[in-house]
Design an enzyme around this catalytic site. Structure first.
Site, short mmCIF file in Angstrom:
data_model
loop_
_atom_site.label_atom_id
_atom_site.label_comp_id
_atom_site.label_asym_id
_atom_site.label_seq_id
_atom_site.Cartn_x
_atom_site.Cartn_y
_atom_site.Cartn_z
CE1 TYR A 101 5.83 3.31 -0.77
CE2 TYR A 101 4.02 3.45 0.79
CZ TYR A 101 5.10 2.77 0.28
OH TYR A 101 5.44 1.55 0.79
CD GLU A 189 8.01 0.49 -1.84
OE1 GLU A 189 9.06 1.05 -2.24
OE2 GLU A 189 7.64 0.53 -0.65
#
Length: 380
Positions: A101, A189
């Site tokens: 991530y 993101e």
């Protein structure tokens, strides 16, 4: 303004972030053309603004033409958490061995952007942050100086990223911050960044939210706004000038003030209900504005009941009540039960004015929310 995955990935690719080969499709035939060009395996991914698409059946991996045809037919047109899927992204499969991530968002408590990296990619990062926060490395960024290379390396190594790919991950993080700053993003993101067996890193998803107040500085992104909305209710909210967020519950919520609406959401959850939306109609609550808000909430087929939480400030409670009565009178039959709570200036007068034949009237917010939750349970 939230971009769709395919739009975010186009922005990422233009900035040099590695992304899989992909095509956008709106019909089964276009999906088949895309997989013919891309090859198998191929991911067919619903383009709607919801999380958990895979678990809800909105992402399927096709290994041959028959599967591609079947999955495309199942996903296109499906109702995915209240959104109708009209577009899918057909994307080349990635042979990966790990998921990461990487993201940039605003830490409002610190008043600075924060870079975040975790080896727990591919899962609900909010759950990771709540349950195992130590698995997310963070580095705050002074916007006056930007993200220094040493900071990117620091957060990447702090997350435990292996040395052989740390440089590539740090490069992606630096690019995301450049986009965050240059594109007036509020959040950006990649979840997950996939690590292939060849030790390459690839953006397998993309999230990019843009500050709507800065769209005048971003003409290229502003052109994506209508397409990015992708939802009839959100389009209505833009047309009516409401602050609106669709959720996945069944209790519709309308209020005049962001704090008031948030408190109502919390109470619905507290009393065992599930909020269907955040809808702030702002100051006033005149008849037309109330009618528009009701039109939006009534149009959401997930909604089983509605709670109206209104505080009379500059606009008096009796004026608000008249507006609600006039709005409700425009409907031949109310499709959902509506509970109204009034407080503030001339609230008592307003409560007397409200047409109790059309709405349930409660004196306190707790009572109003409890009744709305009970109404929703009774409608199921």
């Amino acid at each position: 303004m939230r971009l769709h995955e395919y739009q975010a990935k186009n922005v990422f690719a233009d900035a040099g972030v590695p992304v899989p080969d992909s095509r956008l499709a709106t019909t089964v035939e276009e999906v088949l053309e895309a997989v013919e060009a891309i090859g198998f395996p191929a991911a067919i991914k619903a383009q709607v603004h919801v999380g958990g698409r895979g678990k809800a059946g909105g992402i399927r991996i096709a290994t041959d033409e028959s599967e591609a045809r079947r999955y495309a037919g199942e996903i296109l047109g499906m109702d995915l958490k209240g959104y109708t899927v009209e577009k899918v992204l057909v994307e080349a499969g990635v042979d990966f061995e790990n998921e990461l991530y990487v993201g940039i968002t605003m830490d409002r408590g610190e008043g600075e952007p924060v870079a975040m990296v975790s080896t727990e990619g591919g899962v609900d990062i909010e759950s990771v942050a709540e349950e195992t926060p130590e698995k997310i490395a963070r580095e705050h960024i002074d916007p006056a100086f930007g993200l220094h290379p040493y900071q990117a390396r620091k957060v990447v190594y702090g997350a435990g990223i292996p040395r052989d790919i740390a440089g590539d991950v740090a490069s992606i993080l630096a690019t995301l911050y450049d986009l965050y700053e240059s594109k007036d993003a509020s959040e950006i993101e990649i979840n997950p960044v996939m690590v292939t067996k060849q030790r390459e890193v690839v953006a397998a998803d993309g999230v990019m939210n843009i500050d709507e107040d800065a769209l005048f500085r971003q003409p290229d992104l502003a052109e994506m706004e209508d397409e990015a909305a992708g939802d009839e209710l959100e389009a209505k909210a833009n047309e009516y000038g409401f602050d609106y967020v669709r959720l996945d519950g069944n209790v519709g919520i309308i209020g005049n003030g962001a704090g008031l609406v948030m408190a109502t959401l919390d109470l619905v959850d507290h009393y065992g209900g599930s909020p269907a939306n955040f809808l702030d109609i702002g100051g006033g609550a005149k008849a037309e504005r109330v009618a528009n808000a009701l039109d939006m909430v009534f149009s959401d087929e997930n909604v089983d009941s509605v709670v109206f939480n209104i505080f009379g400030g500059i606009t008096r409670g009796d004026e608000v009540a008249k507006g609600i009565n006039e709005a409700l009178a425009q409907f031949d039959e109310l499709p959902k039960r509506v509970v109204v709570r009034l407080a503030g200036t001339n609230a008592a007068e307003g409560m007397e004015i409200l047409n109790a034949d059309l709405v349930d009237v409660e004196a306190t917010l707790d009572d109003a929310v409890r009744r709305a939750v009970a109404n929703a349970e009774g409608a199921q």
